[in-house]
Design an enzyme around this catalytic site. Structure first.
Site, PDB file in Angstrom:
ATOM      1  N   SER A 233      25.683  42.497 -29.163  1.00  0.00           N
ATOM      2  CA  SER A 233      24.626  42.057 -28.253  1.00  0.00           C
ATOM      3  C   SER A 233      24.571  42.917 -26.993  1.00  0.00           C
ATOM      4  O   SER A 233      25.557  43.546 -26.604  1.00  0.00           O
ATOM      5  CB  SER A 233      24.841  40.601 -27.849  1.00  0.00           C
ATOM      6  OG  SER A 233      24.896  39.778 -28.979  1.00  0.00           O
TER       7      SER A 233
HETATM    8  N1  SAH Z   1      29.528  38.551 -31.201  1.00  0.00           N
HETATM    9  C1  SAH Z   1      29.319  39.790 -31.906  1.00  0.00           C
HETATM   10  C2  SAH Z   1      27.850  39.907 -32.302  1.00  0.00           C
HETATM   11  C3  SAH Z   1      27.718  40.176 -33.730  1.00  0.00           C
HETATM   12  S1  SAH Z   1      26.086  39.963 -34.404  1.00  0.00           S
HETATM   13  C4  SAH Z   1      29.778  40.983 -31.105  1.00  0.00           C
HETATM   14  O1  SAH Z   1      30.201  40.812 -29.949  1.00  0.00           O
HETATM   15  O2  SAH Z   1      29.787  42.096 -31.630  1.00  0.00           O
HETATM   16  C5  SAH Z   1      26.238  38.400 -35.204  1.00  0.00           C
HETATM   17  C6  SAH Z   1      27.330  38.285 -36.230  1.00  0.00           C
HETATM   18  O3  SAH Z   1      27.230  36.994 -36.826  1.00  0.00           O
HETATM   19  C7  SAH Z   1      27.252  39.294 -37.377  1.00  0.00           C
HETATM   20  O4  SAH Z   1      28.451  39.993 -37.456  1.00  0.00           O
HETATM   21  C8  SAH Z   1      27.024  38.415 -38.597  1.00  0.00           C
HETATM   22  O5  SAH Z   1      27.617  38.919 -39.771  1.00  0.00           O
HETATM   23  C9  SAH Z   1      27.653  37.108 -38.163  1.00  0.00           C
HETATM   24  N2  SAH Z   1      27.196  35.915 -38.889  1.00  0.00           N
HETATM   25  C10 SAH Z   1      25.949  35.648 -39.378  1.00  0.00           C
HETATM   26  N3  SAH Z   1      25.931  34.441 -39.976  1.00  0.00           N
HETATM   27  C11 SAH Z   1      27.189  33.923 -39.869  1.00  0.00           C
HETATM   28  C12 SAH Z   1      27.795  32.701 -40.295  1.00  0.00           C
HETATM   29  N4  SAH Z   1      27.118  31.767 -40.969  1.00  0.00           N
HETATM   30  N5  SAH Z   1      29.104  32.520 -40.000  1.00  0.00           N
HETATM   31  C13 SAH Z   1      29.837  33.455 -39.328  1.00  0.00           C
HETATM   32  N6  SAH Z   1      29.307  34.623 -38.918  1.00  0.00           N
HETATM   33  C14 SAH Z   1      28.006  34.866 -39.164  1.00  0.00           C
END
Ligand code: SAH
Length: 248
Positions: free
Chosen positions: A98
């Site tokens: 993000s």
């Molecule tokens: N907080 C992260 C942002 C990653 S983007 C950072 O600081 O880099 C969002 C993430 O959520 C992705 O890696 C995606 O694979 C994950 N995601 C999507 N659906 C999910 C679910 N149901 N349970 C766990 N993770 C999930």
């Protein structure tokens, strides 16, 4: 004359020694200025959006954490030059780390105290989890894509946040064995607030979650569980997140 030269030589040597001993620190902190610039941009954006978010100035501890956590350790090598730009970046598998302002705002809204238990859904790069851990929170994080879970684990360990507890799976269902949590942060957009997460929030706890249509209109919501167990929801800001996936 001889003594003077000797003294001169000694101080020259001392100066060289000082320089050499300072070099590794300087090299390590090559990103310090970029981080300071990023923090200034976050502060400006918080001021610009303050009327909407109700948070024109973010918590000083959150801003200090943003100025200290090495974001360049959480982005893929080819994105390292943009690590401190105030924008989201690709982290592979169609996912993104993000935008720094959004990380700071979401963290601010959680109002964490050291020792709080916090659950993150969507570990991704591990950066958001590192910011939470940096604030002294007992941090738990769930990632659904195994390859990203492995990368996030590696990034966190190498950056010195090996204490973060990680799990691979569908975060929709939370982490019942580690519940209840003082705060929950969801970093992927859901179509609704997952009831299991509300259940795993302590009375008085807070959840920050983007809710809306995949890739279209989404709003960041602040969900507060009242001491009597009822829930208050406030819309904070329009946002754009990758979707929360999984079979739920
Ligand atoms: N907080 C992260 C942002 C990653 S983007 C950072 O600081 O880099 C969002 C993430 O959520 C992705 O890696 C995606 O694979 C994950 N995601 C999507 N659906 C999910 C679910 N149901 N349970 C766990 N993770 C999930």
């Amino acid at each position: 004359m001889g003594a003077c030269t000797k003294r001169g030589l000694t101080s020259l040597l001392a100066a060289i020694l000082l320089l050499v001993s300072c070099l590794p620190a300087a090299a390590q902190d090559a990103y310090a200025e970029a981080r300071r610039r990023m923090v200034r941009e976050i502060a400006e954006m918080a001021a610009q959006t303050g009327a909407e978010t109700g948070r024109p100035r973010l918590d000083a501890r959150v801003m200090a954490a943003m100025g200290e956590v090495p974001r360049h350790r959480f982005v893929p090598p080819r994105e390292i030059g943009l690590a401190y730009a105030n924008r989201p970046l690709p982290i592979g598998h169609g996912q993104t780390i993000s935008q720094p302002y959004i990380v700071a705002l979401m963290t601010d809204l959680l109002r964490l105290k050291p020792g709080d238990r916090v659950l993150e859904i969507g570990t991704g790069s591990g950066y958001q989890a590192a910011v939470l851990a940096h604030l002294g929170a007992h941090t738990f994080s769930i990632e659904i894509i195994p390859a990203l879970a492995a990368q996030g684990r590696k990034n966190l360990a190498e950056a010195g946040y090996g204490q973060v507890r990680l799990r691979t799976g569908d975060g929709y269902y939370g982490w019942p064995e580690a519940a209840p949590f003082d705060a929950i942060i969801v970093t992927a957009a859901a179509s609704h607030v997952p009831p299991p997460l509300v259940q795993q929030l302590k009375p008085g706890g807070r959840m920050v979650i983007p809710v809306g249509t995949a890739f279209l209109t989404q709003h960041l919501l602040l969900v507060e569980k009242q001491p009597d167990g009822s829930v208050n929801t406030r819309q904070i800001l329009p946002v754009r997140f990758v979707p929360l996936t999984g079979g739920h």
